[in-house]
Write a protein that holds these residues in place. Structure first.
Motif, short mmCIF file in Angstrom:
data_model
loop_
_atom_site.label_atom_id
_atom_site.label_comp_id
_atom_site.label_asym_id
_atom_site.label_seq_id
_atom_site.Cartn_x
_atom_site.Cartn_y
_atom_site.Cartn_z
N LYS A 94 -2.05 8.68 -10.57
CA LYS A 94 -1.79 7.38 -11.22
C LYS A 94 -2.58 6.26 -10.57
O LYS A 94 -2.28 5.10 -10.75
CB LYS A 94 -0.29 7.07 -11.17
N GLY A 95 -3.61 6.62 -9.81
CA GLY A 95 -4.45 5.63 -9.16
C GLY A 95 -3.83 5.01 -7.92
O GLY A 95 -4.37 4.07 -7.35
N GLY A 96 -2.71 5.56 -7.49
CA GLY A 96 -1.99 4.98 -6.37
C GLY A 96 -2.74 5.06 -5.05
O GLY A 96 -2.75 4.10 -4.28
N TRP A 97 -3.37 6.21 -4.78
CA TRP A 97 -4.08 6.35 -3.51
C TRP A 97 -5.20 5.33 -3.42
O TRP A 97 -5.35 4.64 -2.41
CB TRP A 97 -4.64 7.77 -3.36
N ASP A 98 -6.00 5.22 -4.47
CA ASP A 98 -7.13 4.28 -4.46
C ASP A 98 -6.66 2.85 -4.27
O ASP A 98 -7.24 2.09 -3.49
CB ASP A 98 -7.95 4.39 -5.74
N GLU A 99 -5.62 2.47 -4.98
CA GLU A 99 -5.09 1.10 -4.86
C GLU A 99 -4.55 0.86 -3.45
O GLU A 99 -4.80 -0.19 -2.85
CB GLU A 99 -4.00 0.87 -5.91
N ALA A 100 -3.83 1.84 -2.92
CA ALA A 100 -3.28 1.71 -1.56
C ALA A 100 -4.41 1.56 -0.55
O ALA A 100 -4.34 0.71 0.35
CB ALA A 100 -2.42 2.93 -1.23
N HIS A 101 -5.45 2.36 -0.69
CA HIS A 101 -6.57 2.31 0.24
C HIS A 101 -7.27 0.96 0.18
O HIS A 101 -7.63 0.39 1.21
CB HIS A 101 -7.54 3.46 -0.03
N LYS A 102 -7.46 0.43 -1.02
CA LYS A 102 -8.08 -0.89 -1.17
C LYS A 102 -7.30 -1.95 -0.41
O LYS A 102 -7.88 -2.85 0.19
CB LYS A 102 -8.15 -1.29 -2.64
N ILE A 103 -5.99 -1.85 -0.46
CA ILE A 103 -5.13 -2.86 0.17
C ILE A 103 -5.24 -2.83 1.69
O ILE A 103 -5.34 -3.88 2.32
CB ILE A 103 -3.67 -2.68 -0.28
N VAL A 104 -5.22 -1.65 2.29
CA VAL A 104 -5.16 -1.59 3.76
C VAL A 104 -6.49 -1.46 4.46
O VAL A 104 -6.58 -1.69 5.66
CB VAL A 104 -4.22 -0.46 4.26
N GLN A 105 -7.55 -1.14 3.74
CA GLN A 105 -8.80 -0.82 4.44
C GLN A 105 -9.36 -1.97 5.26
O GLN A 105 -10.01 -1.74 6.28
CB GLN A 105 -9.84 -0.26 3.48
N ALA A 157 0.83 -1.20 0.00
CA ALA A 157 0.00 0.00 0.00
C ALA A 157 0.87 1.26 0.00
O ALA A 157 0.58 2.22 -0.71
CB ALA A 157 -0.94 0.00 1.20
N LEU A 158 1.93 1.24 0.78
CA LEU A 158 2.84 2.39 0.81
C LEU A 158 3.49 2.59 -0.55
O LEU A 158 3.69 3.71 -1.00
CB LEU A 158 3.89 2.18 1.90
N TRP A 159 3.81 1.48 -1.22
CA TRP A 159 4.37 1.54 -2.58
C TRP A 159 3.38 2.24 -3.50
O TRP A 159 3.75 3.17 -4.22
CB TRP A 159 4.66 0.11 -3.06
N TRP A 160 2.11 1.81 -3.46
CA TRP A 160 1.10 2.44 -4.31
C TRP A 160 0.89 3.90 -3.94
O TRP A 160 0.72 4.74 -4.83
CB TRP A 160 -0.22 1.68 -4.23
#
Length: 101
Positions: A33-44, A23-26
């Motif tokens: 680049k969609g990183g925040w959304d992907e990171a949030h999906k991973i850790v939520q 998530a930190l990577w994203w």
């Protein structure tokens, strides 16, 4: 840390990264680049304190400080007062076990 930062030029995080580091990577990819959304999906839905810390960071970056405060408490971490960049470095260092960037 250097290897982790170098991996940011890739298209996806290394498959061996645990959820908080992935998530930190994203998050480093940025919202455009969609990183925040992907990171949030991973850790939520991750139940660990490390995931809660990354989750707090994400909401801080988003500007949702009330939600960030909740996740800092869940993580057992103080609310960050430094720059988002410095906090990213601090979290990455802690999760990578390197202590400092």
């Amino acid at each position: 840390m250097a290897e982790f930062k170098a991996s940011l030029s890739g298209a996806a995080p290394a498959p061996q990264l645990d959820a908080p580091l992935a998530a930190l990577w994203w998050a480093a990819k940025g919202a455009s680049k969609g990183g925040w959304d992907e990171a949030h999906k991973i850790v939520q839905d991750e139940p660990t304190a490390d995931a809660a810390w990354v989750h707090a960071y994400l909401h801080r970056v988003e500007g949702d400080l009330g939600n960030a405060g909740y996740w800092y408490r869940k993580a057992g971490q103080p609310v960050a007062k430094d720059s988002a960049e410095s906090e990213w470095e601090r979290i990455a260092s802690a999760l990578l076990g390197s202590g400092s960037a």
